[in-house]
Design a protein around this motif. Sequence first.
Motif, PDB file in Angstrom:
ATOM      1  N   TRP A 160       0.839  -1.195   0.000  1.00 49.28           N
ATOM      2  CA  TRP A 160       0.000   0.000   0.000  1.00 49.28           C
ATOM      3  C   TRP A 160       0.875   1.246   0.000  1.00 49.28           C
ATOM      4  O   TRP A 160       2.014   1.227   0.467  1.00 49.28           O
ATOM      5  N   ASP A 161       0.296   2.333  -0.506  1.00 51.62           N
ATOM      6  CA  ASP A 161       1.034   3.592  -0.572  1.00 51.62           C
ATOM      7  C   ASP A 161       0.940   4.378   0.728  1.00 51.62           C
ATOM      8  O   ASP A 161       1.708   5.311   0.951  1.00 51.62           O
ATOM      9  N   PRO A 165      -5.039   1.996   4.757  1.00 54.03           N
ATOM     10  CA  PRO A 165      -5.549   0.703   4.270  1.00 54.03           C
ATOM     11  C   PRO A 165      -4.989  -0.492   5.040  1.00 54.03           C
ATOM     12  O   PRO A 165      -5.626  -1.543   5.095  1.00 54.03           O
ATOM     13  N   VAL A 166      -3.821  -0.329   5.634  1.00 51.62           N
ATOM     14  CA  VAL A 166      -3.226  -1.406   6.417  1.00 51.62           C
ATOM     15  C   VAL A 166      -4.059  -1.653   7.669  1.00 51.62           C
ATOM     16  O   VAL A 166      -4.350  -2.793   8.037  1.00 51.62           O
ATOM     17  N   TRP A 167      -4.469  -0.571   8.330  1.00 48.28           N
ATOM     18  CA  TRP A 167      -5.355  -0.685   9.495  1.00 48.28           C
ATOM     19  C   TRP A 167      -6.698  -1.299   9.094  1.00 48.28           C
ATOM     20  O   TRP A 167      -7.246  -2.149   9.806  1.00 48.28           O
ATOM     21  N   VAL A 168      -7.211  -0.881   7.951  1.00 46.87           N
ATOM     22  CA  VAL A 168      -8.484  -1.414   7.464  1.00 46.87           C
ATOM     23  C   VAL A 168      -8.370  -2.916   7.230  1.00 46.87           C
ATOM     24  O   VAL A 168      -9.285  -3.682   7.557  1.00 46.87           O
ATOM     25  N   LYS A 169      -7.251  -3.346   6.679  1.00 51.21           N
ATOM     26  CA  LYS A 169      -7.040  -4.772   6.395  1.00 51.21           C
ATOM     27  C   LYS A 169      -7.034  -5.593   7.678  1.00 51.21           C
ATOM     28  O   LYS A 169      -7.598  -6.696   7.720  1.00 51.21           O
ATOM     29  N   VAL A 170      -6.430  -5.055   8.735  1.00 52.43           N
ATOM     30  CA  VAL A 170      -6.425  -5.753  10.025  1.00 52.43           C
ATOM     31  C   VAL A 170      -7.846  -5.936  10.526  1.00 52.43           C
ATOM     32  O   VAL A 170      -8.239  -7.028  10.968  1.00 52.43           O
ATOM     33  N   SER A 171      -8.649  -4.869  10.460  1.00 54.91           N
ATOM     34  CA  SER A 171     -10.044  -4.941  10.909  1.00 54.91           C
ATOM     35  C   SER A 171     -10.843  -5.926  10.057  1.00 54.91           C
ATOM     36  O   SER A 171     -11.675  -6.691  10.570  1.00 54.91           O
ATOM     37  N   GLU A 172     -10.574  -5.924   8.769  1.00 54.62           N
ATOM     38  CA  GLU A 172     -11.273  -6.828   7.851  1.00 54.62           C
ATOM     39  C   GLU A 172     -10.960  -8.283   8.190  1.00 54.62           C
ATOM     40  O   GLU A 172     -11.870  -9.131   8.239  1.00 54.62           O
ATOM     41  N   GLU A 173      -9.687  -8.580   8.443  1.00 53.25           N
ATOM     42  CA  GLU A 173      -9.297  -9.953   8.767  1.00 53.25           C
ATOM     43  C   GLU A 173      -9.860 -10.380  10.119  1.00 53.25           C
ATOM     44  O   GLU A 173     -10.245 -11.548  10.296  1.00 53.25           O
ATOM     45  N   ASP A 195      -4.507 -15.301   8.765  1.00 59.51           N
ATOM     46  CA  ASP A 195      -4.643 -14.032   8.041  1.00 59.51           C
ATOM     47  C   ASP A 195      -4.587 -12.843   8.992  1.00 59.51           C
ATOM     48  O   ASP A 195      -4.028 -11.783   8.663  1.00 59.51           O
ATOM     49  N   VAL A 196      -5.170 -13.007  10.187  1.00 56.92           N
ATOM     50  CA  VAL A 196      -5.131 -11.937  11.192  1.00 56.92           C
ATOM     51  C   VAL A 196      -3.681 -11.663  11.586  1.00 56.92           C
ATOM     52  O   VAL A 196      -3.229 -10.511  11.615  1.00 56.92           O
ATOM     53  N   LEU A 197      -2.947 -12.729  11.886  1.00 62.60           N
ATOM     54  CA  LEU A 197      -1.551 -12.576  12.284  1.00 62.60           C
ATOM     55  C   LEU A 197      -0.719 -11.947  11.165  1.00 62.60           C
ATOM     56  O   LEU A 197       0.112 -11.069  11.411  1.00 62.60           O
ATOM     57  N   PHE A 198      -0.950 -12.403   9.937  1.00 62.63           N
ATOM     58  CA  PHE A 198      -0.201 -11.881   8.801  1.00 62.63           C
ATOM     59  C   PHE A 198      -0.462 -10.388   8.617  1.00 62.63           C
ATOM     60  O   PHE A 198       0.460  -9.610   8.348  1.00 62.63           O
ATOM     61  N   SER A 199      -1.724  -9.986   8.780  1.00 59.28           N
ATOM     62  CA  SER A 199      -2.062  -8.566   8.626  1.00 59.28           C
ATOM     63  C   SER A 199      -1.477  -7.730   9.766  1.00 59.28           C
ATOM     64  O   SER A 199      -1.060  -6.583   9.554  1.00 59.28           O
ATOM     65  N   LEU A 200      -1.420  -8.305  10.973  1.00 57.57           N
ATOM     66  CA  LEU A 200      -0.819  -7.588  12.099  1.00 57.57           C
ATOM     67  C   LEU A 200       0.686  -7.411  11.892  1.00 57.57           C
ATOM     68  O   LEU A 200       1.238  -6.349  12.195  1.00 57.57           O
ATOM     69  N   ILE A 201       1.330  -8.444  11.368  1.00 58.92           N
ATOM     70  CA  ILE A 201       2.760  -8.342  11.078  1.00 58.92           C
ATOM     71  C   ILE A 201       3.004  -7.250  10.039  1.00 58.92           C
ATOM     72  O   ILE A 201       3.967  -6.489  10.120  1.00 58.92           O
ATOM     73  N   ASN A 202       2.114  -7.174   9.060  1.00 59.18           N
ATOM     74  CA  ASN A 202       2.239  -6.134   8.039  1.00 59.18           C
ATOM     75  C   ASN A 202       2.092  -4.745   8.655  1.00 59.18           C
ATOM     76  O   ASN A 202       2.827  -3.813   8.315  1.00 59.18           O
TER      77      ASN A 202
END
Length: 260
Positions: A160-161, A165-173, A195-202
């Motif tokens: 992501w730029d 959107p990274v925060w949004v992805k965490v909430s989505e997962e 997927d939750v863990l992967f998004s948190l690492i991101n």
Amino acid sequence: MKNNTKEPVSVQPLVDVVKALRAPNGCPWDQKQTHESLRRYFIEETYEVVDAIDNKDMPNLREELGDVLLQVVFHSQLAEEAGHFTLQDVINDVTEKMIRRHPHVFNPENDEKSYSWDELKAKEKKNIQKSVLDGVSKGLPALVAAYKLQEKAAKLGFDWDELDPVWVKVSEEMGEFKEAIVQNDRENMEKEAGDVLFSLINLLRWYKISGENALNRTNTKFRQRFLHVEACVNQSDRSWEDFSLAELDAFWEEAKVQEK
């Protein structure tokens, strides 16, 4: 005790010890070891180094670095016995690699001095790797691997730029994980948990935080606090079952105060 002598550093005494242990009249345990059987010890010793670093325990760090060095020497001895390579080959290879990847230091006239570490590394492996992700070992701990996979992809622009959107992805997962729980789908629950863990690492990566280091620190903190709770229970004349959660939590809060 610090070694203040100016003598050249030598790993030969350790090499001689390992050779003696592997010799016909050596140690039966050492004689039967293989690269595969020693794998777990290399991992364990590495984590003990990390633990010593986190605890700022220099005497223990000195000891644990020695244990890691022993693993390097032992694996090199096994390889030499099988005719693959020697410890000197290992030392020569890594020395040449460090010089090659720092042309601005060791060869300032080289036209490669403007290349980054990753670019020089990629040039070395261009005939070996089929994917940029090939550089991420499958033997890494999952948290470390997730960070490195994302880092590699991001360097090619697959990221992501901006942060939102990274925060949004965490909430989505998290939402998808909760939905899997409601459906009581065990297989999907595990997939979505990953997927939750992967998004948190991101998310942590965006803040330049290592998930492995962060979780290690929390594990250490939990261990120290729980040891205090355990000591309080053991010093009483009551069993664990006699304590309410509120009482145990009070001991936990005492441990937190002591940290300060």
